[in-house]
Scaffold this active site. Structure first.
Site, PDB file in Angstrom:
ATOM      1  N   LYS A   1       6.837   2.612   2.021  1.00 43.19           N
ATOM      2  CA  LYS A   1       7.933   3.765   1.733  1.00 43.19           C
ATOM      3  C   LYS A   1       9.324   3.483   1.729  1.00 43.19           C
ATOM      4  O   LYS A   1      10.022   3.867   1.138  1.00 43.19           O
ATOM      5  CB  LYS A   1       7.397   4.782   2.405  1.00 43.19           C
ATOM      6  CG  LYS A   1       6.053   5.594   2.087  1.00 43.19           C
ATOM      7  CD  LYS A   1       5.572   6.771   2.822  1.00 43.19           C
ATOM      8  CE  LYS A   1       4.155   7.186   2.516  1.00 43.19           C
ATOM      9  NZ  LYS A   1       3.618   8.265   3.352  1.00 43.19           N
TER      10      LYS A   1
ATOM     11  N   ASN B   1       0.758   4.339   0.937  1.00 45.11           N
ATOM     12  CA  ASN B   1       0.950   5.225   2.041  1.00 45.11           C
ATOM     13  C   ASN B   1       1.302   4.565   3.242  1.00 45.11           C
ATOM     14  O   ASN B   1       1.433   5.002   4.254  1.00 45.11           O
ATOM     15  CB  ASN B   1      -0.510   5.911   2.457  1.00 45.11           C
ATOM     16  CG  ASN B   1      -1.481   5.142   2.753  1.00 45.11           C
ATOM     17  OD1 ASN B   1      -1.393   3.947   2.698  1.00 45.11           O
ATOM     18  ND2 ASN B   1      -2.509   5.646   3.162  1.00 45.11           N
ATOM     19  N   CYS B   2       1.894   3.139   3.208  1.00 46.50           N
ATOM     20  CA  CYS B   2       2.426   2.497   4.535  1.00 46.50           C
ATOM     21  C   CYS B   2       3.773   2.991   4.703  1.00 46.50           C
ATOM     22  O   CYS B   2       4.576   2.936   3.663  1.00 46.50           O
ATOM     23  CB  CYS B   2       2.301   0.998   4.049  1.00 46.50           C
ATOM     24  SG  CYS B   2       3.112  -0.179   5.005  1.00 46.50           S
ATOM     25  N   ASP B   3       4.130   3.099   5.791  1.00 47.96           N
ATOM     26  CA  ASP B   3       5.486   3.641   6.038  1.00 47.96           C
ATOM     27  C   ASP B   3       6.466   2.719   5.661  1.00 47.96           C
ATOM     28  O   ASP B   3       7.450   3.043   5.272  1.00 47.96           O
ATOM     29  CB  ASP B   3       5.720   4.146   7.683  1.00 47.96           C
ATOM     30  CG  ASP B   3       5.019   5.299   7.901  1.00 47.96           C
ATOM     31  OD1 ASP B   3       4.556   6.181   6.837  1.00 47.96           O
ATOM     32  OD2 ASP B   3       4.588   5.447   9.050  1.00 47.96           O
TER      33      ASP B   3
ATOM     34  N   ILE C   1       0.949  -1.208   0.027  1.00 43.47           N
ATOM     35  CA  ILE C   1      -0.007   0.022  -0.034  1.00 43.47           C
ATOM     36  C   ILE C   1       0.975   1.022  -0.020  1.00 43.47           C
ATOM     37  O   ILE C   1       1.941   1.479   0.981  1.00 43.47           O
ATOM     38  CB  ILE C   1      -0.793   0.032   1.139  1.00 43.47           C
ATOM     39  CG1 ILE C   1      -2.073  -1.339   1.190  1.00 43.47           C
ATOM     40  CG2 ILE C   1      -1.623   1.215   1.135  1.00 43.47           C
ATOM     41  CD1 ILE C   1      -2.647  -1.518   2.488  1.00 43.47           C
TER      42      ILE C   1
END
Length: 117
Positions: A13, A8-10, A6
């Protein structure tokens, strides 16, 4: 290689940033935009089992009611939940060109795998 997760998952990223810094080419598959590919999910479960894929520490899992949580007892029930709620899949899932499949981000392990690509 293909990275699933996903956007926007840290952790995703950090993992994708690490790949870029290392110059490792990859394609990204966003579960939120493209869904969870059922055939790939089957392959991951066959290769590493359903338990490493199921993120029981995440917010999505914690928000599930107790009956849903206790209903996840085998690969079939875990697969159904992962298809219905992609956020319960631990991220990122990576299919390396070597055929290895990893779940989560571990820079040391990834460095060894990327060297063997």
């Amino acid at each position: 290689m293909r990275v699933y997760g996903i956007s926007n998952c840290d952790t995703v990223k950090r993992a994708r940033a690490w790949l870029v810094q290392q110059g490792v080419e990859h394609k990204f598959h966003d579960f939120k935009k493209l869904g969870v590919p059922g055939d790939r999910l089957n392959a991951w479960i066959a290769a590493i089992g359903w338990q490493p894929l199921l993120n029981r520490q995440g917010t999505t899992w914690r928000k599930l009611d107790g009956a849903t949580q206790s209903g996840v007892t085998d690969s079939a029930s875990a697969r159904a939940l992962m298809l219905a709620q992609a956020s319960v899949i631990k991220r990122p899932v990576v299919e390396w060109d070597s055929g290895d499949i990893t779940v989560g981000f571990d820079a040391g392990r990834w460095a060894a795998l990327s060297d063997s690509q």
